[in-house]
Design an enzyme around this catalytic site. Structure first.
Site, short mmCIF file in Angstrom:
data_model
loop_
_atom_site.label_atom_id
_atom_site.label_comp_id
_atom_site.label_asym_id
_atom_site.label_seq_id
_atom_site.Cartn_x
_atom_site.Cartn_y
_atom_site.Cartn_z
CG HIS A 1 44.23 37.91 39.28
ND1 HIS A 1 44.00 39.20 39.70
CD2 HIS A 1 43.01 37.37 39.02
CE1 HIS A 1 42.69 39.43 39.72
NE2 HIS A 1 42.08 38.33 39.30
CG MET B 1 41.53 39.30 36.05
SD MET B 1 42.24 40.90 36.45
CE MET B 1 43.97 40.44 36.49
CG HIS C 1 49.03 39.55 41.99
ND1 HIS C 1 48.18 38.58 42.49
CD2 HIS C 1 48.26 40.34 41.20
CE1 HIS C 1 46.95 38.79 42.04
NE2 HIS C 1 46.97 39.84 41.24
CG ASP D 1 47.13 41.57 37.99
OD1 ASP D 1 46.29 40.85 38.56
OD2 ASP D 1 47.74 42.48 38.57
CG MET E 1 44.17 41.78 32.78
SD MET E 1 44.03 43.57 32.98
CE MET E 1 44.54 43.74 34.69
CG ASP F 1 44.29 41.82 43.19
OD1 ASP F 1 44.99 42.86 43.18
OD2 ASP F 1 44.14 41.08 42.19
CG MET G 1 38.76 40.74 42.39
SD MET G 1 40.53 40.81 42.08
CE MET G 1 40.76 42.50 41.51
CB SER H 1 50.15 43.71 41.11
OG SER H 1 49.76 43.79 39.75
#
Ligand code: DX5
Ligand code: ZN
Length: 217
Positions: free
Chosen positions: A66, A68, A33, A35, A37, A175, A137, A9
């Site tokens: 991913h 979020m 990965h 992330d 957000m 994750d 998660m 990540s």
């Protein structure tokens, strides 16, 4: 069981030299990965589309995004254009994920569903046929560097059994809080893709850290 894949990540990388950070581990890992957000779905803001498109020419890895965010589907065209390969969205945002899965496919994106630690296996089980990956998660989403929550392992096992009993090909990703001490537990419970942020990018030797994770598998 499918071969284990490691997905670093980049949330834990040094953003001032992201290209070099990725280049260091590029040949030793399987997926990247990413992330994303939005400060709404999670109490943090990380990175977005311009960063993904900047790093795309520097890596051949599968870009696992991913999301979020509360409206990830609004950005599928831009994400596809930026070079995302796979988008994963939270089941908490889409209790019926059929339309969002279809939209991802229309844009040529792989699709996955993510379940927060408190979200039961039953919330994703009806939709396993739709996905390339189910993400369990093992920390509350929003921040890297948290401790692994072993209480999600029974859920992981349940999802593994459901995928196998339906004869499906979906990967199961874990994750959060993956280290050499926790990766084996997740593998035993049935995970096949392992996200690791801090354990790789905060290590003095990231390639050695990837090897240390693989040694435990
Ligand atoms: C948390 C993110 C994770 C995180 C993992 O919201 O989804 O991907 O970066 O980081 P570590 O491996 O440090 O727990
Ligand atoms: Zn993540």
């Amino acid at each position: 069981m499918k071969p284990a894949r490691i997905a670093p990540s980049i949330l834990a990388a040094d953003f001032s030299r992201l290209g070099e950070e990725i280049a260091r581990i590029e040949n030793d890992v399987d997926w990247l990965h990413i992330d994303v957000m939005d400060g709404h779905f999670v109490p943090n803001i990380s990175l977005g589309i311009p960063v993904i498109s900047s790093i795309r020419p520097h890596s051949k890895l599968l870009f696992d995004c991913h999301l979020m965010t509360t409206n990830p589907d609004s950005y599928f065209p831009e994400l596809a254009e930026a070079g995302a390969d796979l988008v994963t969205v939270h089941i908490e945002v889409f209790p019926d994920p059929r339309p969002v899965a279809e939209l991802a496919r229309e844009h040529g994106l792989g699709f996955g569903l993510v379940a927060n630690p408190i979200t039961p296996a039953a919330s994703v089980e009806p939709f396993l046929e739709l996905v390339d990956v189910v993400v369990v998660m093992s920390v509350e989403p929003g921040f890297g560097g948290q401790s692994f929550m072993p209480e999600v392992l029974p859920k992981l096992e349940t999802i593994r059994k459901a995928v196998d009993s339906q004869g499906l090909d979906a990967d199961i990703q874990i994750d959060g809080g993956i280290t050499p001490s926790t990766i084996g537990l997740a593998r035993e419970a049935g995970a096949d893709v392992f996200v690791a942020g801090s354990a790789i990018f905060r290590a003095p030797d990231p390639v050695g850290a990837v090897r240390a994770l693989r040694n435990e598998l």
